[in-house]
Scaffold this active site. Structure first.
Site, PDB file in Angstrom:
ATOM      1  N   LYS A  13       0.835  -1.214   0.000  1.00  0.00           N
ATOM      2  CA  LYS A  13       0.000   0.000   0.000  1.00  0.00           C
ATOM      3  C   LYS A  13       0.870   1.266   0.000  1.00  0.00           C
ATOM      4  CE  LYS A  13      -2.199  -0.937   3.872  1.00  0.00           C
ATOM      5  NZ  LYS A  13      -1.525  -2.192   4.271  1.00  0.00           N
ATOM      6  N   ARG A  88      -9.362   0.981   9.142  1.00  0.00           N
ATOM      7  CA  ARG A  88      -8.906  -0.367   9.453  1.00  0.00           C
ATOM      8  C   ARG A  88      -9.916  -1.146  10.277  1.00  0.00           C
ATOM      9  NH1 ARG A  88      -2.924   0.561   9.076  1.00  0.00           N
ATOM     10  NH2 ARG A  88      -1.770  -1.238   9.739  1.00  0.00           N
ATOM     11  N   ARG A 127      11.893  -5.718   3.878  1.00  0.00           N
ATOM     12  CA  ARG A 127      11.740  -4.276   4.107  1.00  0.00           C
ATOM     13  C   ARG A 127      12.640  -3.828   5.268  1.00  0.00           C
ATOM     14  NH1 ARG A 127       5.749  -1.912   4.636  1.00  0.00           N
ATOM     15  NH2 ARG A 127       5.729  -2.540   6.810  1.00  0.00           N
ATOM     16  N   ARG A 139      11.552  -0.251  11.381  1.00  0.00           N
ATOM     17  CA  ARG A 139      10.323  -0.240  12.181  1.00  0.00           C
ATOM     18  C   ARG A 139      10.361  -1.356  13.212  1.00  0.00           C
ATOM     19  NH1 ARG A 139       5.124   0.315   8.353  1.00  0.00           N
ATOM     20  NH2 ARG A 139       4.263  -0.758  10.163  1.00  0.00           N
ATOM     21  N   ARG A 150       0.045  -8.436  13.669  1.00  0.00           N
ATOM     22  CA  ARG A 150      -0.534  -7.436  12.756  1.00  0.00           C
ATOM     23  C   ARG A 150      -1.443  -8.120  11.735  1.00  0.00           C
ATOM     24  NH1 ARG A 150       4.715  -4.782  10.613  1.00  0.00           N
ATOM     25  NH2 ARG A 150       3.343  -3.504   9.351  1.00  0.00           N
TER      26      ARG A 150
HETATM   27  P1  AMP Z   1       1.086   0.724   9.239  1.00  0.00           P
HETATM   28  O1  AMP Z   1       2.253   1.621   9.024  1.00  0.00           O
HETATM   29  O2  AMP Z   1      -0.107   1.124   8.429  1.00  0.00           O
HETATM   30  O3  AMP Z   1       1.429  -0.727   9.080  1.00  0.00           O
HETATM   31  O4  AMP Z   1       0.641   0.913  10.763  1.00  0.00           O
HETATM   32  C1  AMP Z   1       1.522   0.616  11.827  1.00  0.00           C
HETATM   33  C2  AMP Z   1       0.739   0.496  13.124  1.00  0.00           C
HETATM   34  O5  AMP Z   1       0.090   1.734  13.416  1.00  0.00           O
HETATM   35  C3  AMP Z   1      -0.379  -0.550  13.121  1.00  0.00           C
HETATM   36  O6  AMP Z   1       0.091  -1.857  13.409  1.00  0.00           O
HETATM   37  C4  AMP Z   1      -1.279  -0.002  14.220  1.00  0.00           C
HETATM   38  O7  AMP Z   1      -0.749  -0.255  15.503  1.00  0.00           O
HETATM   39  C5  AMP Z   1      -1.187   1.499  13.984  1.00  0.00           C
HETATM   40  N1  AMP Z   1      -2.206   1.972  13.018  1.00  0.00           N
HETATM   41  C6  AMP Z   1      -1.982   2.510  11.797  1.00  0.00           C
HETATM   42  N2  AMP Z   1      -3.129   2.845  11.195  1.00  0.00           N
HETATM   43  C7  AMP Z   1      -4.111   2.502  12.063  1.00  0.00           C
HETATM   44  C8  AMP Z   1      -5.527   2.562  12.014  1.00  0.00           C
HETATM   45  N3  AMP Z   1      -6.171   3.050  10.941  1.00  0.00           N
HETATM   46  N4  AMP Z   1      -6.213   2.102  13.091  1.00  0.00           N
HETATM   47  C9  AMP Z   1      -5.591   1.623  14.171  1.00  0.00           C
HETATM   48  N5  AMP Z   1      -4.266   1.506  14.284  1.00  0.00           N
HETATM   49  C10 AMP Z   1      -3.517   1.947  13.237  1.00  0.00           C
END
Ligand code: AMP
Length: 197
Positions: A13, A88, A127, A139, A150
Site C-alpha cells: 500500500k 482499518r 523491508r 520499524r 498485525r
Molecule cells: P502501518 O504503518 O499502516 O502498518 O501501521 C503501523 C501500526 O500503526 C499498526 O500496526 C497499528 O498499531 C497502527 N495503526 C496505523 N493505522 C491505524 C488505524 N487506521 N487504526 C488503528 N491503528 C492503526
C-alpha cells in the site's frame, strides 16, 4: 480524487501510495506514518499509541479518527488524498463516511491489494533489511513475531471492510502479487474508470 488503499500489512500500500502521490499530486495520508511521527515527537497521542503499535495491535478508533479528521482539513488535501492504512475497522469506515459527508466530498474508489499471505512475512523481513542497509530506522513492528499479530488484527478487524465496500459497489481488487509496475498500472486503470463516473 479520494481513494482508500486496503490490504494486509506488507501488501504494498505504501509503495503504491507514493507512486500515486507523484502522478496525481495529492498527498498520502498514512495513519501509520502519522502515528509513528507522534510516537517520535512524544506527543500525548504518541505516548498512548506506542505500546499498542509495538505489540502489532490497533490503536483506538477515537485516536485515529481524530488524526484523520484534522489532516483532511489541511490545504494540501483540497484536491484529494490517498488513505493508506485507514480505515482499518468498521467503526473507522463509518467515521470516514461521516467525515466525507460532512464536508460534501465523495470517495472515488476503494482499492484492495490482493496478496497471498505466504509472501508477506518475507516482504516484511526484506523491508527491514533494506531499511537497515540504507541506514534508515527499522520499524520496531517489522519483525516476524509482531508481524503475525498485525496479520491477525488485519483478518479480525480490517478484512470485514472488504465486504463493507463491496456491498457499496466501491471495491476494486488488484493483483498485489504482480510486480510493482504492473500493480501501479492496474491501479491507474481502476482510477481511470472510477473517476470518470
Ligand atoms: P502501518 O504503518 O499502516 O502498518 O501501521 C503501523 C501500526 O500503526 C499498526 O500496526 C497499528 O498499531 C497502527 N495503526 C496505523 N493505522 C491505524 C488505524 N487506521 N487504526 C488503528 N491503528 C492503526
Amino acid at each position: 480524487m479520494r481513494l482508500i488503499l486496503l490490504g494486509p500489512p506488507g501488501a504494498g500500500k505504501g509503495t503504491q501510495a507514493q507512486r500515486l502521490v507523484e502522478k496525481h499530486g495529492i498527498p498520502q495520508l498514512s495513519t501509520g506514518d502519522m502515528l509513528r511521527a507522534a510516537v517520535k515527537a512524544e506527543t500525548p497521542v504518541g505516548l498512548k499509541a506506542k505500546a499498542v503499535m509495538d505489540a502489532g495491535e490497533l490503536v483506538s478508533d477515537a485516536i485515529v479518527n481524530a488524526i484523520v479528521a484534522e489532516r483532511i482539513d489541511q490545504a494540501d488535501c483540497a484536491k484529494g488524498f490517498i488513505l493508506d492504512g485507514y480505515p482499518r475497522t468498521l467503526a473507522q469506515a463509518d467515521a470516514v463516511e461521516a467525515m466525507l459527508a460532512e464536508r460534501r466530498i465523495k470517495l472515488d474508489a476503494v482499492i484492495e491489494l490482493v496478496v497471498d499471505d505466504k509472501v508477506l512475512v518475507g516482504r516484511i523481513v526484506r523491508r527491514a533489511q533494506e531499511a537497515a542497509t540504507a541506514g534508515q530506522p527499522v520499524r520496531k513492528d517489522d519483525n516476524p513475531e509482531v508481524f503475525e499479530e498485525r496479520l491477525r488484527e488485519y483478518y479480525k478487524k480490517t478484512a470485514p471492510l472488504i465486504g463493507y465496500y463491496h456491498a457499496k459497489g466501491m471495491l476494486k481488487g488488484v493483483d498485489g502479487m504482480a510486480d510493482i509496475d504492473a500493480v501501479t498500472s492496474q491501479i491507474e486503470t481502476v482510477l481511470a474508470t472510477a473517476v470518470q463516473k
